[in-house]
Design a protein around this motif. Structure first.
Motif, PDB file in Angstrom:
ATOM      1  N   PHE A  90      -2.676   2.759   6.014  1.00 43.01           N
ATOM      2  CA  PHE A  90      -2.834   1.629   5.104  1.00 43.01           C
ATOM      3  C   PHE A  90      -4.338   1.434   4.975  1.00 43.01           C
ATOM      4  CE2 PHE A  90       1.186   0.752   7.430  1.00 43.01           C
ATOM      5  CZ  PHE A  90       2.016   1.121   6.389  1.00 43.01           C
ATOM      6  N   LYS A  91      -4.906   2.042   3.938  1.00 44.73           N
ATOM      7  CA  LYS A  91      -6.359   2.191   3.866  1.00 44.73           C
ATOM      8  C   LYS A  91      -7.098   0.891   3.649  1.00 44.73           C
ATOM      9  CE  LYS A  91      -6.847   7.006   2.627  1.00 44.73           C
ATOM     10  NZ  LYS A  91      -5.482   7.527   2.535  1.00 44.73           N
ATOM     11  N   ARG A  92      -6.422  -0.083   3.037  1.00 47.63           N
ATOM     12  CA  ARG A  92      -7.118  -1.337   2.781  1.00 47.63           C
ATOM     13  C   ARG A  92      -6.935  -2.330   3.922  1.00 47.63           C
ATOM     14  NH1 ARG A  92      -5.615  -0.363  -2.756  1.00 47.63           N
ATOM     15  NH2 ARG A  92      -3.885  -1.810  -2.721  1.00 47.63           N
ATOM     16  N   MET A  93      -6.208  -1.938   4.956  1.00 53.88           N
ATOM     17  CA  MET A  93      -6.054  -2.798   6.121  1.00 53.88           C
ATOM     18  C   MET A  93      -6.983  -2.278   7.221  1.00 53.88           C
ATOM     19  SD  MET A  93      -1.941  -3.208   5.776  1.00 53.88           S
ATOM     20  CE  MET A  93      -1.599  -4.044   7.284  1.00 53.88           C
ATOM     21  N   HIS A  96       5.630  -3.939  14.148  1.00 50.29           N
ATOM     22  CA  HIS A  96       6.301  -5.064  13.505  1.00 50.29           C
ATOM     23  C   HIS A  96       7.647  -5.398  14.159  1.00 50.29           C
ATOM     24  CE1 HIS A  96       7.137  -7.637  10.017  1.00 50.29           C
ATOM     25  NE2 HIS A  96       8.364  -7.211  10.112  1.00 50.29           N
ATOM     26  N   ARG A 113      -1.629   9.143   5.558  1.00 49.66           N
ATOM     27  CA  ARG A 113      -0.970   7.990   4.939  1.00 49.66           C
ATOM     28  C   ARG A 113      -1.204   6.729   5.760  1.00 49.66           C
ATOM     29  NH1 ARG A 113       4.894   9.520   2.526  1.00 49.66           N
ATOM     30  NH2 ARG A 113       4.836   7.362   1.870  1.00 49.66           N
ATOM     31  N   GLU A 151      -5.105  -3.707  12.325  1.00 51.40           N
ATOM     32  CA  GLU A 151      -3.912  -4.134  11.572  1.00 51.40           C
ATOM     33  C   GLU A 151      -2.932  -2.990  11.380  1.00 51.40           C
ATOM     34  OE1 GLU A 151      -4.926  -7.858   8.668  1.00 51.40           O
ATOM     35  OE2 GLU A 151      -5.647  -5.913   8.029  1.00 51.40           O
ATOM     36  N   LEU A 184       7.742   3.575   9.685  1.00 50.37           N
ATOM     37  CA  LEU A 184       7.294   2.944  10.925  1.00 50.37           C
ATOM     38  C   LEU A 184       8.376   2.015  11.477  1.00 50.37           C
ATOM     39  CD1 LEU A 184       3.577   2.255  10.028  1.00 50.37           C
ATOM     40  CD2 LEU A 184       4.437   3.862  11.715  1.00 50.37           C
ATOM     41  N   GLU A 222       0.813  -1.219   0.000  1.00 48.35           N
ATOM     42  CA  GLU A 222       0.000   0.000   0.000  1.00 48.35           C
ATOM     43  C   GLU A 222       0.844   1.265   0.000  1.00 48.35           C
ATOM     44  OE1 GLU A 222      -3.566   0.976   2.018  1.00 48.35           O
ATOM     45  OE2 GLU A 222      -3.940  -1.122   2.496  1.00 48.35           O
ATOM     46  N   ARG A 228      -1.230   5.337  15.685  1.00 46.46           N
ATOM     47  CA  ARG A 228      -0.299   4.393  15.056  1.00 46.46           C
ATOM     48  C   ARG A 228       1.150   4.800  15.318  1.00 46.46           C
ATOM     49  NH1 ARG A 228      -0.288   3.634   8.633  1.00 46.46           N
ATOM     50  NH2 ARG A 228       0.598   5.701   8.826  1.00 46.46           N
ATOM     51  N   LEU A 255      -1.028  -2.853  14.484  1.00 44.22           N
ATOM     52  CA  LEU A 255      -0.104  -3.964  14.702  1.00 44.22           C
ATOM     53  C   LEU A 255       1.107  -3.891  13.778  1.00 44.22           C
ATOM     54  CD1 LEU A 255      -2.633  -6.888  15.244  1.00 44.22           C
ATOM     55  CD2 LEU A 255      -1.229  -5.744  16.961  1.00 44.22           C
ATOM     56  N   VAL A 256       0.869  -3.463  12.551  1.00 42.50           N
ATOM     57  CA  VAL A 256       1.990  -3.422  11.610  1.00 42.50           C
ATOM     58  C   VAL A 256       3.024  -2.396  12.074  1.00 42.50           C
ATOM     59  CG1 VAL A 256       1.318  -1.701   9.870  1.00 42.50           C
ATOM     60  CG2 VAL A 256       2.426  -3.789   9.155  1.00 42.50           C
ATOM     61  N   ALA A 257       2.559  -1.371  12.745  1.00 41.61           N
ATOM     62  CA  ALA A 257       3.481  -0.362  13.267  1.00 41.61           C
ATOM     63  C   ALA A 257       4.391  -0.939  14.353  1.00 41.61           C
ATOM     64  CB  ALA A 257       2.703   0.831  13.819  1.00 41.61           C
TER      65      ALA A 257
END
Lengths: 309, 255
Positions: free
Chosen positions: B92-95, B106, B90, B99, A198, A190, B166, B102-104
């Motif tokens: 992650f619009k499709r998540m 990682h 910015r 999520e 991040l 994306e 996030r 959580l991805v932040a």
């Protein structure tokens, strides 16, 4: 059932078989494109290398007297996946990563160069002639219809292709949707810049994408090698183009799209070969590519590309 | 006097012949809200881009807790505890919202692949911690009920808040917000205002802010830097800056 409908059914079965393997290869194109927006034209060669490794392992094991079929297949599959993955990883590291950030065209040229290099390297190492893959999986599982009219056959090999493809796709889907790395993968697809900010090392995610794509191509390499019975250093080119077509058809960047595109392309080809002179099947496949690019460049499941600012 | 968290000295950024940032100095102490203001095109975002590793500054030093940041890659800088948002959202619009959270985190889950596949107790514990932190921050910004929605479907103001949340799960020491109030309605701006103050007072981090909403800037900043045409114009407390004749001239033009 009438003869015509039995014949048709057989073509669908054959088409789904070839289509499954196109789908396996197409995943590699679509995942890489989804993340770094680049077509990895050397991907077809990875499939070819996977096929060769499987051939070498199978003939080696048979030569050593190992005959337990599931064991031989399993070892061949694992070795082919591991070797192809290391090639996938190395290609990214050597030919693409240093060019990241430069014009997309430059990476594309590098990919074409890599493809030519790999093809010739295998010609030098293995010779340019066809090698015969031992027919390990033979016989048929189901036969119906009558011998006088037309007999529909599903062979064990076809079943093996379906099952292995299904398992690979399921594992991939679970990995992408559930795992931590899969999540990072989707984030990269994306907005790779934001993913970096991040604190995620996106180079590692990109490398992983190449590794996964290569592993799936190697699965296809083993399966198609056994299905066709021959392997040569040039099979990667046409298979790569077909899988690329499948990826575009389904919507490049979309993983379900690549799966769907592969199946549609396989069935289309099988039907063309069945009802027209079989030389037309490539003509139809690539006409399909041109038509999609003209009328629906985002493919069946693709999302319109929004230019990132 | 509290310790210096960020110490930027004579930061300069040139793009060919264009001098975008000219010898800018910035100091941010622990638990401080510092704002950068200036007319459009003054170079504020360029300063942010230098700090976050998006550009490599032509000259000058960026010390973060005494460590040099200039020349580090963006992901390395964020790992040191300095994260940012952008002028435009910015996410992650499709998540889903959760999520995104959580991805932040990682890298906080950075265990090896094997323990992830086997779901070892250590991995499960880290995963649980990440989930707890995500839930905590979603509650802080009032988004917990939207946890399973796709981020792209949130209202604009909610997306802005999710971005801050996030950033916060990465456990930063300095949060850099680039025009966080842009496009928000007065009520949302007020909530943002309170959130930023809470980040400083309760969560004890520092915030570096670029903002055009003067009400917001004057109300919450401990210190303000004014930049015009890439060059530092003035700095001081909100009162000092408001009354500085140079600042008034830059904003309103010569009279």
């Amino acid at each position: 059932m009438t003869e015509a409908s039995l014949y048709f059914l057989q073509q669908i079965i054959n088409g789904l078989t070839i289509g499954s393997t196109y789908a396996l290869i197409a995943i590699g194109y679509t995942m890489v494109y989804g993340i770094i927006g680049m077509i990895n034209f050397a991907h077809g060669e990875i499939y070819m290398i996977g096929s060769y490794v499987a051939f070498i392992v199978i003939t080696g094991l048979l030569g050593m007297g190992m005959v337990a079929l599931p064991v031989v297949l399993f070892i061949a599959l694992v070795v082919a996946m591991v070797v192809a993955s290391s090639y996938g990883w190395a290609i990214e590291r050597v030919a693409y990563r240093p060019l990241r950030g430069s014009n997309r065209l430059i990476a594309l040229i590098s990919a074409i160069g890599m493809s030519i290099f790999l093809q010739n390297y295998v010609v030098l190492a293995q010779g340019s002639r066809d090698v015969a893959m031992p027919p390990l999986v033979s016989g048929s599982l189901v036969e119906f219809g009558s011998l006088e009219t037309f007999q529909v056959t599903i062979s064990w090999m076809q079943l093996l292709i379906w099952v292995v493809t299904l398992i690979s796709m399921t594992v991939l889907t679970l990995f992408i949707s559930r795992s931590r790395m899969g999540r990072a993968c989707r984030a990269c697809a994306e907005d790779i810049g934001m993913t970096n900010l991040l604190g995620i090392d996106t180079n590692r995610i990109i490398a992983m994408t190449f590794v996964i794509g290569a592993a799936l191509a190697a699965v296809a390499g083993l399966l198609l090698g056994l299905y066709y019975g021959v392997v040569n250093p040039f099979i990667g080119f046409i298979a790569g183009l077909k899988a690329f077509t499948a990826a575009v058809l389904g919507g490049i960047g979309s993983i379900p799209g690549a799966m769907l595109g592969g199946l549609i392309l396989g069935v289309t080809e099988a039907l063309t070969a069945a009802y027209f002179p079989s030389e037309y099947k490539d003509v139809v496949a690539f006409s399909l590519l041109v038509l999609i690019l003209l009328f629906r460049p985002t493919g069946i499941l693709g999302k319109p590309e929004v230019e990132k600012v | 006097m509290s310790q210096l968290l960020l110490d930027v000295n004579e930061l300069t950024m040139r793009f060919g012949g264009l001098l975008a940032v000219n010898e800018v100095n910035l100091k941010v102490k622990n638990r401080q809200i510092v704002s950068i203001i200036g007319p459009n095109g003054a170079g504020k975002t360029t300063v942010f881009n230098c700090l976050s590793g998006f550009y490599i500054p032509t000259d000058g030093s960026i010390l973060f807790r005494g460590e040099q940041l200039a020349g580090l890659k963006d992901f390395q800088i964020s790992r040191k505890g300095l994260v940012r948002t952008f002028q435009h959202v910015r996410l992650f619009k499709r998540m889903t919202v959760i999520e995104n959270m959580l991805v932040a985190q990682h890298r906080h889950l950075n265990t090896n692949l094997l323990s992830g596949m086997l779901k070892t107790p250590g991995y499960k514990r880290l995963e649980q911690e990440a989930m707890d932190r995500a839930i905590y921050w979603l509650e802080e910004v009032d988004l917990l009920e939207h946890a399973n929605r796709e981020a792209g479907y949130l209202a604009y103001g909610q997306q802005r808040k999710l971005e801050i949340a996030r950033c916060m799960v990465t456990q930063p020491e300095l949060l850099m917000l680039d025009e966080p109030a842009a496009g928000l309605n007065p009520k949302e701006t007020k909530e943002l205002d309170e959130l930023i103050i809470r980040l400083r007072d309760e969560h004890e981090i520092s915030v570096l802010l670029i903002e055009h909403d003067m009400g917001l800037v004057m109300g919450i900043s401990d210190h303000i830097y004014v930049i015009a045409q890439g060059t530092p114009l003035a700095d001081g407390s909100p009162m000092d800056v408001k009354e500085n004749p140079d600042v008034i001239k830059a904003y309103l033009g010569e009279s």
